[in-house]
Design a protein around this motif. Structure first.
Motif, PDB file in Angstrom:
ATOM      1  N   GLY A 198       0.810  -1.123  -0.004  1.00  0.00           N
ATOM      2  CA  GLY A 198      -0.012   0.053   0.044  1.00  0.00           C
ATOM      3  C   GLY A 198       0.756   1.301   0.026  1.00  0.00           C
ATOM      4  O   GLY A 198       0.150   2.474   0.114  1.00  0.00           O
ATOM      5  N   LYS A 199       2.031   1.048  -0.190  1.00  0.00           N
ATOM      6  CA  LYS A 199       2.979   2.345  -0.138  1.00  0.00           C
ATOM      7  C   LYS A 199       4.233   2.194  -1.195  1.00  0.00           C
ATOM      8  O   LYS A 199       5.064   2.959  -1.118  1.00  0.00           O
ATOM      9  N   VAL A 200       3.659   1.756  -2.346  1.00  0.00           N
ATOM     10  CA  VAL A 200       4.585   1.611  -3.335  1.00  0.00           C
ATOM     11  C   VAL A 200       4.689   2.920  -3.992  1.00  0.00           C
ATOM     12  O   VAL A 200       3.673   3.715  -4.185  1.00  0.00           O
ATOM     13  N   PRO A 201       5.757   3.602  -4.251  1.00  0.00           N
ATOM     14  CA  PRO A 201       5.836   4.993  -4.576  1.00  0.00           C
ATOM     15  C   PRO A 201       5.447   5.118  -6.210  1.00  0.00           C
ATOM     16  O   PRO A 201       5.472   4.073  -6.884  1.00  0.00           O
ATOM     17  N   ASP A 202       4.739   6.078  -6.701  1.00  0.00           N
ATOM     18  CA  ASP A 202       4.325   6.394  -7.953  1.00  0.00           C
ATOM     19  C   ASP A 202       5.351   5.852  -9.137  1.00  0.00           C
ATOM     20  O   ASP A 202       5.064   5.518  -9.962  1.00  0.00           O
ATOM     21  N   SER A 203       6.536   6.254  -8.902  1.00  0.00           N
ATOM     22  CA  SER A 203       7.673   5.822  -9.644  1.00  0.00           C
ATOM     23  C   SER A 203       7.850   4.537 -10.232  1.00  0.00           C
ATOM     24  O   SER A 203       8.585   4.109 -10.997  1.00  0.00           O
ATOM     25  N   ALA A 204       7.246   3.534  -9.138  1.00  0.00           N
ATOM     26  CA  ALA A 204       7.502   2.144  -9.252  1.00  0.00           C
ATOM     27  C   ALA A 204       6.258   1.440  -9.896  1.00  0.00           C
ATOM     28  O   ALA A 204       6.160   0.131 -10.144  1.00  0.00           O
ATOM     29  N   LEU A 205       5.194   2.206 -10.166  1.00  0.00           N
ATOM     30  CA  LEU A 205       3.998   1.862 -10.531  1.00  0.00           C
ATOM     31  C   LEU A 205       3.919   2.110 -12.144  1.00  0.00           C
ATOM     32  O   LEU A 205       4.571   3.013 -12.671  1.00  0.00           O
ATOM     33  N   ALA A 206       3.237   1.228 -12.827  1.00  0.00           N
ATOM     34  CA  ALA A 206       2.911   1.591 -14.240  1.00  0.00           C
ATOM     35  C   ALA A 206       1.184   1.593 -14.485  1.00  0.00           C
ATOM     36  O   ALA A 206       0.504   0.355 -14.240  1.00  0.00           O
ATOM     37  N   GLU A 207       0.708   2.275 -15.381  1.00  0.00           N
ATOM     38  CA  GLU A 207      -0.465   2.419 -15.692  1.00  0.00           C
ATOM     39  C   GLU A 207      -0.819   1.257 -16.732  1.00  0.00           C
ATOM     40  O   GLU A 207      -0.271   1.248 -17.609  1.00  0.00           O
ATOM     41  N   ILE A 208      -2.000   0.831 -16.411  1.00  0.00           N
ATOM     42  CA  ILE A 208      -2.464  -0.269 -17.443  1.00  0.00           C
ATOM     43  C   ILE A 208      -3.222   0.239 -18.543  1.00  0.00           C
ATOM     44  O   ILE A 208      -4.033   0.898 -18.436  1.00  0.00           O
ATOM     45  N   PRO A 209      -2.528   0.100 -19.785  1.00  0.00           N
ATOM     46  CA  PRO A 209      -2.808   0.816 -21.041  1.00  0.00           C
ATOM     47  C   PRO A 209      -4.362   0.831 -21.211  1.00  0.00           C
ATOM     48  O   PRO A 209      -4.956   1.771 -21.698  1.00  0.00           O
ATOM     49  N   TRP A 210      -4.957  -0.399 -21.253  1.00  0.00           N
ATOM     50  CA  TRP A 210      -6.405  -0.407 -21.768  1.00  0.00           C
ATOM     51  C   TRP A 210      -7.322  -0.124 -20.613  1.00  0.00           C
ATOM     52  O   TRP A 210      -8.572  -0.275 -20.391  1.00  0.00           O
ATOM     53  N   ALA A 211      -6.890  -0.134 -19.306  1.00  0.00           N
ATOM     54  CA  ALA A 211      -7.387   0.495 -18.142  1.00  0.00           C
ATOM     55  C   ALA A 211      -6.906   1.527 -17.211  1.00  0.00           C
ATOM     56  O   ALA A 211      -6.206   1.396 -16.289  1.00  0.00           O
ATOM     57  N   SER A 234       4.338  -8.327 -18.901  1.00  0.00           N
ATOM     58  CA  SER A 234       3.890  -9.784 -18.874  1.00  0.00           C
ATOM     59  C   SER A 234       2.107  -9.729 -18.775  1.00  0.00           C
ATOM     60  O   SER A 234       1.581 -10.379 -19.475  1.00  0.00           O
ATOM     61  N   LEU A 235       1.651  -8.656 -18.106  1.00  0.00           N
ATOM     62  CA  LEU A 235       0.185  -8.423 -18.062  1.00  0.00           C
ATOM     63  C   LEU A 235      -0.184  -8.007 -19.564  1.00  0.00           C
ATOM     64  O   LEU A 235      -1.232  -8.630 -19.854  1.00  0.00           O
ATOM     65  N   VAL A 236       0.373  -6.986 -20.260  1.00  0.00           N
ATOM     66  CA  VAL A 236       0.241  -6.859 -21.425  1.00  0.00           C
ATOM     67  C   VAL A 236       0.069  -7.882 -22.448  1.00  0.00           C
ATOM     68  O   VAL A 236      -0.831  -7.925 -23.412  1.00  0.00           O
ATOM     69  N   LYS A 237       1.245  -8.947 -22.489  1.00  0.00           N
ATOM     70  CA  LYS A 237       1.284 -10.163 -23.180  1.00  0.00           C
ATOM     71  C   LYS A 237       0.228 -10.896 -22.946  1.00  0.00           C
ATOM     72  O   LYS A 237      -0.538 -11.501 -24.005  1.00  0.00           O
ATOM     73  N   LEU A 238      -0.349 -10.998 -21.795  1.00  0.00           N
ATOM     74  CA  LEU A 238      -1.448 -11.862 -21.477  1.00  0.00           C
ATOM     75  C   LEU A 238      -2.851 -11.589 -21.741  1.00  0.00           C
ATOM     76  O   LEU A 238      -3.405 -12.151 -22.510  1.00  0.00           O
ATOM     77  N   ASP A 239      -2.613 -10.036 -22.078  1.00  0.00           N
ATOM     78  CA  ASP A 239      -3.737  -9.432 -22.498  1.00  0.00           C
ATOM     79  C   ASP A 239      -4.144  -9.634 -24.059  1.00  0.00           C
ATOM     80  O   ASP A 239      -5.183  -9.871 -24.639  1.00  0.00           O
ATOM     81  N   ALA A 240      -2.854  -9.603 -24.711  1.00  0.00           N
ATOM     82  CA  ALA A 240      -3.149  -9.701 -26.101  1.00  0.00           C
ATOM     83  C   ALA A 240      -3.446 -10.950 -26.389  1.00  0.00           C
ATOM     84  O   ALA A 240      -4.138 -11.488 -27.367  1.00  0.00           O
ATOM     85  N   ALA A 241      -2.964 -12.205 -25.825  1.00  0.00           N
ATOM     86  CA  ALA A 241      -3.351 -13.639 -25.812  1.00  0.00           C
ATOM     87  C   ALA A 241      -4.883 -13.680 -25.724  1.00  0.00           C
ATOM     88  O   ALA A 241      -5.523 -14.359 -26.609  1.00  0.00           O
ATOM     89  N   TYR A 242      -5.208 -13.115 -24.867  1.00  0.00           N
ATOM     90  CA  TYR A 242      -6.572 -12.908 -24.276  1.00  0.00           C
ATOM     91  C   TYR A 242      -7.713 -12.200 -25.330  1.00  0.00           C
ATOM     92  O   TYR A 242      -8.745 -12.907 -26.055  1.00  0.00           O
ATOM     93  N   GLN A 243      -7.131 -11.386 -25.917  1.00  0.00           N
ATOM     94  CA  GLN A 243      -8.115 -10.621 -27.147  1.00  0.00           C
ATOM     95  C   GLN A 243      -7.903 -11.533 -28.187  1.00  0.00           C
ATOM     96  O   GLN A 243      -9.109 -11.536 -28.868  1.00  0.00           O
ATOM     97  N   GLU A 244      -6.604 -12.375 -28.577  1.00  0.00           N
ATOM     98  CA  GLU A 244      -6.936 -12.935 -29.505  1.00  0.00           C
ATOM     99  C   GLU A 244      -7.947 -14.331 -29.419  1.00  0.00           C
ATOM    100  O   GLU A 244      -8.713 -14.738 -30.664  1.00  0.00           O
ATOM    101  N   ALA A 245      -8.100 -14.657 -28.195  1.00  0.00           N
ATOM    102  CA  ALA A 245      -9.040 -15.714 -27.855  1.00  0.00           C
ATOM    103  C   ALA A 245     -10.442 -15.358 -27.784  1.00  0.00           C
ATOM    104  O   ALA A 245     -11.544 -15.907 -28.204  1.00  0.00           O
ATOM    105  N   PHE A 246     -10.728 -13.892 -27.382  1.00  0.00           N
ATOM    106  CA  PHE A 246     -11.967 -13.567 -26.928  1.00  0.00           C
ATOM    107  C   PHE A 246     -12.600 -12.173 -27.753  1.00  0.00           C
ATOM    108  O   PHE A 246     -13.485 -11.865 -27.595  1.00  0.00           O
ATOM    109  N   GLY A 247     -11.643 -11.599 -28.483  1.00  0.00           N
ATOM    110  CA  GLY A 247     -11.875 -10.605 -29.196  1.00  0.00           C
ATOM    111  C   GLY A 247     -11.958  -9.295 -28.109  1.00  0.00           C
ATOM    112  O   GLY A 247     -12.654  -8.304 -28.588  1.00  0.00           O
ATOM    113  N   GLU A 248     -11.644  -9.428 -27.064  1.00  0.00           N
ATOM    114  CA  GLU A 248     -11.867  -8.008 -26.176  1.00  0.00           C
ATOM    115  C   GLU A 248     -10.543  -8.275 -25.017  1.00  0.00           C
ATOM    116  O   GLU A 248      -9.971  -9.301 -24.662  1.00  0.00           O
TER     117      GLU A 248
END
Length: 373
Positions: A242-255, A267-281
């Protein structure tokens, strides 16, 4: 008429005109050897009656023998403790050379230069000692860096546990350890500019000892806080939660209102890309990083759904809650994640499995997360 039998011109050193530089060096070397033999012969003639030659040769031999013994001891002591390994190779060669001189006859030692062997051995010995000093300085700096990291973590834990119910004795032990760190670091700072090998080695040892003490005291305080804060055995208190500095965080591009720790975003972006290929979203992100205050606002001691603040992987930016069909066991989307998420370094933790402590099909974590919630 000009005579065809004229003698070739010579230079003042006795060399024929046109002699090469190599010829000159060889001639000079021969003259030196001759001079050494002449000098040795004169010494023999001058002191033969009084046995002076025997005394002189014995004295030189003893000095070289003592030096060789010390050099061999240094070879053993310097193993794995030099900044430059070639210095030990050079010393080993000089020891071999000195041993060969000692194996020669007394007269041969006199004429071949016991003093030269001593000088060469001394130079090689000094090189090894200097390399050992450089190595020891490096050890001090490495130990200082390690201690600084342990000190930083200790100070973080100490601050995070203030007023949280841990017994004072546990906190005081860590405070004492931190105070000792300052003394050890000051001593190390003064040692690195010197040449005293023993002082440098002692400084490195003291730094390592203090690091161990601080690490143990930090772990004890963390465990004490964990026992108070996190009710479930698979939850672990972390001062960073709950105390991670902003500099160590990254915004999720589609959220864009959601964040994860920067080093797991790819790694989350790559998982999302594979999920999109499977479900179109895209993956539907319902929750991601939570600040300490945010976790505090949703925590209900009577419910196991949300972990106490300080005990959640959401607070470390290593967990996301996913919707869009994933929020129920057995759906096509959930089963796809179960089959594929680990390929992209995300996993469904044991506590959230259908038979787990808190069945949560929507809760997914980076493989970098520790056991918890």
């Amino acid at each position: 008429m000009t005579s065809t039998n004229a003698m070739p011109a010579v230079d003042p050193s006795g060399m024929k005109a046109g002699a090469t530089a190599r010829d000159r060096r060889e001639a000079k070397s021969r003259r030196r050897r001759t001079l050494r033999v002449v000098v040795a012969t004169l010494v023999v003639v001058l002191v033969l009656g009084g046995g002076g030659v025997a005394w002189w040769v014995t004295s030189e031999t003893d000095a070289l023998s003592t030096q060789v013994t010390a050099a061999k001891q240094l070879m053993v002591a310097s193993d794995g403790k030099v900044a430059e390994q070639t210095t030990r190779v050079g010393l080993s060669a000089q020891i071999t050379e000195a041993d060969s001189v000692l194996d020669e006859s007394a007269l041969t030692r006199l004429t071949t230069g016991t003093a030269d062997a001593r000088e060469s051995l001394g130079v090689a010995t000094d090189a090894v000692r200097g390399s050992m000093v450089e190595f020891a300085r490096g050890q001090v700096e490495t130990a200082r860096q390690g201690l600084a990291a342990a000190q930083g973590q200790a100070e973080k834990v100490y601050a995070a546990t203030e007023g949280q119910g841990v017994d004072d004795g546990t906190r005081e032990r860590l405070q004492s350890a931190l105070e000792a760190v300052a003394t050890a670091d000051a001593a190390a700072d003064s040692s690195v500019g010197g040449e005293d090998l023993a002082v440098l080695e002692q400084a490195a040892n003291d730094l390592s000892t203090n690091r161990s003490v601080v690490t143990v005291a930090t772990a004890a305080l963390s465990e004490a806080q964990d026992a108070i804060t996190c009710p479930a055995p698979d939850q672990t208190w972390d001062p960073d939660s709950g105390k991670v500095p902003d500099s160590a965080l990254a915004e999720i591009p589609w959220a864009p209102t959601h964040f994860v720790r920067a080093d797991v975003l790819e790694s989350l972006v790559k998982l999302d890309a594979a999920y999109q290929e499977a479900f179109g979203e895209h993956l539907t992100i319902n929750s991601s990083y939570r600040s300490y205050e945010s976790q505090e606002s949703i925590y209900d001691p009577s419910s196991p759904i949300a972990a106490p603040p300080g005990c959640s992987n959401h607070g470390l930016g290593l967990a996301v809650d996913i919707g869009g069909g994933v929020e129920a066991f057995g759906t096509e989307q959930y089963e796809w994640l179960k089959a594929n998420a680990e390929t992209y370094s995300w996993t469904h933790p044991d506590f959230a499995e259908p038979n787990g402590r808190v069945p949560e099909p929507w809760h997914w974590e980076s493989v970098l997360a520790r056991a918890g919630s």
